[in-house]
Design a protein around this motif. Sequence first.
Motif, PDB file in Angstrom:
ATOM      1  N   LEU B  32      12.764  -6.523  -2.092  1.00  0.00           N
ATOM      2  CA  LEU B  32      11.876  -5.508  -1.508  1.00  0.00           C
ATOM      3  C   LEU B  32      10.822  -6.160  -0.611  1.00  0.00           C
ATOM      4  O   LEU B  32      10.458  -5.625   0.442  1.00  0.00           O
ATOM      5  CB  LEU B  32      11.212  -4.680  -2.615  1.00  0.00           C
ATOM      6  CG  LEU B  32      12.105  -3.633  -3.280  1.00  0.00           C
ATOM      7  CD1 LEU B  32      11.461  -3.116  -4.559  1.00  0.00           C
ATOM      8  CD2 LEU B  32      12.385  -2.464  -2.328  1.00  0.00           C
ATOM      9  N   TRP B  33      10.338  -7.304  -1.039  1.00  0.00           N
ATOM     10  CA  TRP B  33       9.319  -8.019  -0.248  1.00  0.00           C
ATOM     11  C   TRP B  33       9.917  -8.495   1.077  1.00  0.00           C
ATOM     12  O   TRP B  33       9.266  -8.446   2.122  1.00  0.00           O
ATOM     13  CB  TRP B  33       8.760  -9.193  -1.054  1.00  0.00           C
ATOM     14  CG  TRP B  33       7.778 -10.017  -0.288  1.00  0.00           C
ATOM     15  CD1 TRP B  33       7.971 -11.257   0.234  1.00  0.00           C
ATOM     16  CD2 TRP B  33       6.430  -9.651   0.075  1.00  0.00           C
ATOM     17  NE1 TRP B  33       6.854 -11.696   0.882  1.00  0.00           N
ATOM     18  CE2 TRP B  33       5.880 -10.736   0.806  1.00  0.00           C
ATOM     19  CE3 TRP B  33       5.638  -8.520  -0.143  1.00  0.00           C
ATOM     20  CZ2 TRP B  33       4.578 -10.716   1.313  1.00  0.00           C
ATOM     21  CZ3 TRP B  33       4.336  -8.504   0.367  1.00  0.00           C
ATOM     22  CH2 TRP B  33       3.823  -9.593   1.076  1.00  0.00           C
ATOM     23  N   GLU B  35      12.044  -7.038   2.802  1.00  0.00           N
ATOM     24  CA  GLU B  35      12.095  -5.898   3.724  1.00  0.00           C
ATOM     25  C   GLU B  35      10.705  -5.423   4.127  1.00  0.00           C
ATOM     26  O   GLU B  35      10.460  -5.113   5.290  1.00  0.00           O
ATOM     27  CB  GLU B  35      12.823  -4.710   3.070  1.00  0.00           C
ATOM     28  CG  GLU B  35      14.314  -4.910   2.912  1.00  0.00           C
ATOM     29  CD  GLU B  35      14.916  -3.828   2.024  1.00  0.00           C
ATOM     30  OE1 GLU B  35      14.355  -2.717   1.965  1.00  0.00           O
ATOM     31  OE2 GLU B  35      15.939  -4.120   1.370  1.00  0.00           O
ATOM     32  N   ALA B  36       9.818  -5.324   3.139  1.00  0.00           N
ATOM     33  CA  ALA B  36       8.544  -4.629   3.377  1.00  0.00           C
ATOM     34  C   ALA B  36       7.365  -5.555   3.586  1.00  0.00           C
ATOM     35  O   ALA B  36       6.322  -5.142   4.095  1.00  0.00           O
ATOM     36  CB  ALA B  36       8.250  -3.695   2.200  1.00  0.00           C
ATOM     37  N   GLY B  37       7.503  -6.815   3.192  1.00  0.00           N
ATOM     38  CA  GLY B  37       6.339  -7.706   3.244  1.00  0.00           C
ATOM     39  C   GLY B  37       6.022  -8.137   4.665  1.00  0.00           C
ATOM     40  O   GLY B  37       6.901  -8.218   5.512  1.00  0.00           O
ATOM     41  N   ARG B  38       4.773  -8.383   4.923  1.00  0.00           N
ATOM     42  CA  ARG B  38       4.373  -8.943   6.211  1.00  0.00           C
ATOM     43  C   ARG B  38       3.951 -10.371   5.950  1.00  0.00           C
ATOM     44  O   ARG B  38       2.947 -10.611   5.289  1.00  0.00           O
ATOM     45  CB  ARG B  38       3.183  -8.155   6.776  1.00  0.00           C
ATOM     46  CG  ARG B  38       3.538  -6.723   7.155  1.00  0.00           C
ATOM     47  CD  ARG B  38       3.189  -6.440   8.614  1.00  0.00           C
ATOM     48  NE  ARG B  38       3.788  -5.171   9.048  1.00  0.00           N
ATOM     49  CZ  ARG B  38       3.124  -4.006   9.078  1.00  0.00           C
ATOM     50  NH1 ARG B  38       1.872  -3.962   8.720  1.00  0.00           N
ATOM     51  NH2 ARG B  38       3.736  -2.927   9.488  1.00  0.00           N
ATOM     52  N   GLY B 107      -2.631  -7.483  -0.474  1.00  0.00           N
ATOM     53  CA  GLY B 107      -2.314  -6.476   0.539  1.00  0.00           C
ATOM     54  C   GLY B 107      -2.773  -5.088   0.140  1.00  0.00           C
ATOM     55  O   GLY B 107      -3.203  -4.291   0.981  1.00  0.00           O
ATOM     56  N   MET B 108      -2.699  -4.795  -1.150  1.00  0.00           N
ATOM     57  CA  MET B 108      -3.072  -3.466  -1.648  1.00  0.00           C
ATOM     58  C   MET B 108      -4.575  -3.208  -1.526  1.00  0.00           C
ATOM     59  O   MET B 108      -5.029  -2.091  -1.724  1.00  0.00           O
ATOM     60  CB  MET B 108      -2.627  -3.295  -3.103  1.00  0.00           C
ATOM     61  CG  MET B 108      -1.145  -3.045  -3.290  1.00  0.00           C
ATOM     62  SD  MET B 108      -0.564  -1.581  -2.435  1.00  0.00           S
ATOM     63  CE  MET B 108      -1.355  -0.284  -3.388  1.00  0.00           C
ATOM     64  N   GLN B 109      -5.338  -4.266  -1.242  1.00  0.00           N
ATOM     65  CA  GLN B 109      -6.787  -4.078  -1.109  1.00  0.00           C
ATOM     66  C   GLN B 109      -7.187  -3.791   0.339  1.00  0.00           C
ATOM     67  O   GLN B 109      -8.368  -3.603   0.626  1.00  0.00           O
ATOM     68  CB  GLN B 109      -7.523  -5.328  -1.624  1.00  0.00           C
ATOM     69  CG  GLN B 109      -7.280  -5.604  -3.096  1.00  0.00           C
ATOM     70  CD  GLN B 109      -7.697  -7.013  -3.477  1.00  0.00           C
ATOM     71  OE1 GLN B 109      -8.803  -7.443  -3.178  1.00  0.00           O
ATOM     72  NE2 GLN B 109      -6.798  -7.735  -4.132  1.00  0.00           N
ATOM     73  N   LEU B 116       2.666  -0.657   1.729  1.00  0.00           N
ATOM     74  CA  LEU B 116       3.169  -1.413   0.569  1.00  0.00           C
ATOM     75  C   LEU B 116       3.490  -0.469  -0.590  1.00  0.00           C
ATOM     76  O   LEU B 116       4.478  -0.647  -1.289  1.00  0.00           O
ATOM     77  CB  LEU B 116       2.128  -2.443   0.104  1.00  0.00           C
ATOM     78  CG  LEU B 116       2.076  -3.757   0.877  1.00  0.00           C
ATOM     79  CD1 LEU B 116       0.890  -4.592   0.410  1.00  0.00           C
ATOM     80  CD2 LEU B 116       3.369  -4.547   0.735  1.00  0.00           C
ATOM     81  N   ARG B 117       2.652   0.522  -0.740  1.00  0.00           N
ATOM     82  CA  ARG B 117       2.884   1.516  -1.793  1.00  0.00           C
ATOM     83  C   ARG B 117       4.224   2.220  -1.573  1.00  0.00           C
ATOM     84  O   ARG B 117       5.056   2.308  -2.474  1.00  0.00           O
ATOM     85  CB  ARG B 117       1.721   2.524  -1.811  1.00  0.00           C
ATOM     86  CG  ARG B 117       1.954   3.821  -2.537  1.00  0.00           C
ATOM     87  CD  ARG B 117       1.873   3.706  -4.044  1.00  0.00           C
ATOM     88  NE  ARG B 117       0.554   3.267  -4.498  1.00  0.00           N
ATOM     89  CZ  ARG B 117       0.335   2.751  -5.718  1.00  0.00           C
ATOM     90  NH1 ARG B 117       1.337   2.589  -6.558  1.00  0.00           N
ATOM     91  NH2 ARG B 117      -0.866   2.374  -6.082  1.00  0.00           N
ATOM     92  N   ALA B 118       4.432   2.672  -0.330  1.00  0.00           N
ATOM     93  CA  ALA B 118       5.632   3.463  -0.029  1.00  0.00           C
ATOM     94  C   ALA B 118       6.897   2.617  -0.006  1.00  0.00           C
ATOM     95  O   ALA B 118       7.956   3.050  -0.465  1.00  0.00           O
ATOM     96  CB  ALA B 118       5.450   4.185   1.303  1.00  0.00           C
TER      97      ALA B 118
END
Lengths: 369, 154
Positions: B32-33, B35-38, B107-109, B116-118
């Motif tokens: 998942l990271w 795909e979605a991580g920056r 990242g969530m901060q 990241l949530r989605a």
Amino acid sequence: MYVAVKGGEKAIDKAHEWLEDERRGDVSVTELSVAQIREQLALAVNRVMAEGSLYDPDLAALAIKQARGDLIEAIFLIRAYRTTLPRFGYSQPVDTGAMACDRRISATFKDVPGGQVLGPTFDYTHRLLDFALEAEGLERPEPPAEAAEHPVMPRVTEFLNREGLIQDEVPPAPEADQPGDLTREPLELPAERPLRLQALTRGDEGFVLSMAYSTQRGYAKNHPFVGELRIGTVPVEAEIPELGFAIEVGEITLTECETVNQFLGSKTEPPQFTRGYGLVFGQTERKAISMALVDRALRWKELGEDDKGAPAQDEEFVLYHSDNIQATGFLEHIKLPHYVDFQSELELVRKIRREADAAQQGARREAAE
Amino acid sequence: MSERRELTEEEAARKAWMSLLAKAPAARLAALWAEAGREAGFTWLRAPEVGGVMVRGRAGGTGAAFNLGEMSVTRCSLKTEAGAVGHAMVQGRDRKKAEIAALVDAGMQGADAPRLRAKLLDPLEAEMTAARAARATRADQTKVDFFTMVRGED
């Protein structure tokens, strides 16, 4: 005492090389992977985690592979590895009342809220060898499509507790609720119940089972019923010091057994039911039930019962002999070179025999004269 | 161990995502990271370190605490170029898992949180809930239905 002996390095190297080959076995047979052991020999993995006292299925599976399936050797490997891990802290006590149960049965109450859930059990199988397993790639039934939620499973002993019919389990004040830790300080007697529970949960399954069985057969009989047995997962919470609050750092499978024991009362306690408790890593129900029976037997002093002189009541006997790594270490060391020890014993026996012979000859000469 | 206290709303939210990341299957989190991580620069405040947490239980489930045995965990802390500090303590010995968890925590901060949530936390949570539901269903199917045998007439 052993004295350093030099030599044998080449023989040792070759022995270990051969051990490696024997571990692998016939190379025309596919090698077993650690993941296969973890998934398909899960109960062996669970035992190694419980007695190795480290919850890590991959490591336990690796240890089983390396030990050629010798579970005590595998437990030894895990214990040795465990000592190399820095200790980050202690978790908050897990809440087994909120366990997501795969299995939950009670032998005392038929209609418990949450129900009697059998789970993946060997119970009620016919114990006939299933030759179909010799074939590989058997088709499995499709998993169910609908989705349920884990129901709330209240503790069975709570029903008795509401009537005041069972001894209560309340935690001590937080400052007093600091259990001793066998991995930090050596065991000292008399041991408090928390320390006994730690020793029993990592104790040898065979030993704890035999001790429990002895109580059933009449040595310190304490009439246990399995009030509740549950297997499932619980989250583990530990504090993150930088944040000042606890998070769930993982999820583990546990087996918990609470026994309900007949108790006619003593000088200090009213007639009521009492409890024995077992809690073990993994799906390990034989061990958890055994632990609960031995825990109950060891509680005779606090409940004001008589010391019947039974082995299972003897804290020193049980706690000092339950650890299979200590036992193995001491037992197996006698096969290592004791040449100097034995030489001195040999000399001693020869000397005594010479003296005995001389005395006998002297006596004969006297008789002849 | 400190006393239990009420968490603020932010703390409760952070606890929830950190807990989810700690329990996540390492391979799934990495996928998942990917795909979605920056990928952003960061510096280690504490490089990933494998250790043990001593798990505790209670006698009788509710009585005195006792030490049950350890579990393996990996922890790390890092600071992103944006200045956010991410912490992780995750189950197992996978250093990469800990690194990703700390990066997600950081990242969530910030502004990246909704994405990241989605893209990561929600799918992860859905999969873990589904796996749990599958076990609950299997368990439910093994629930015993008792029926009482009628003894004789009236």
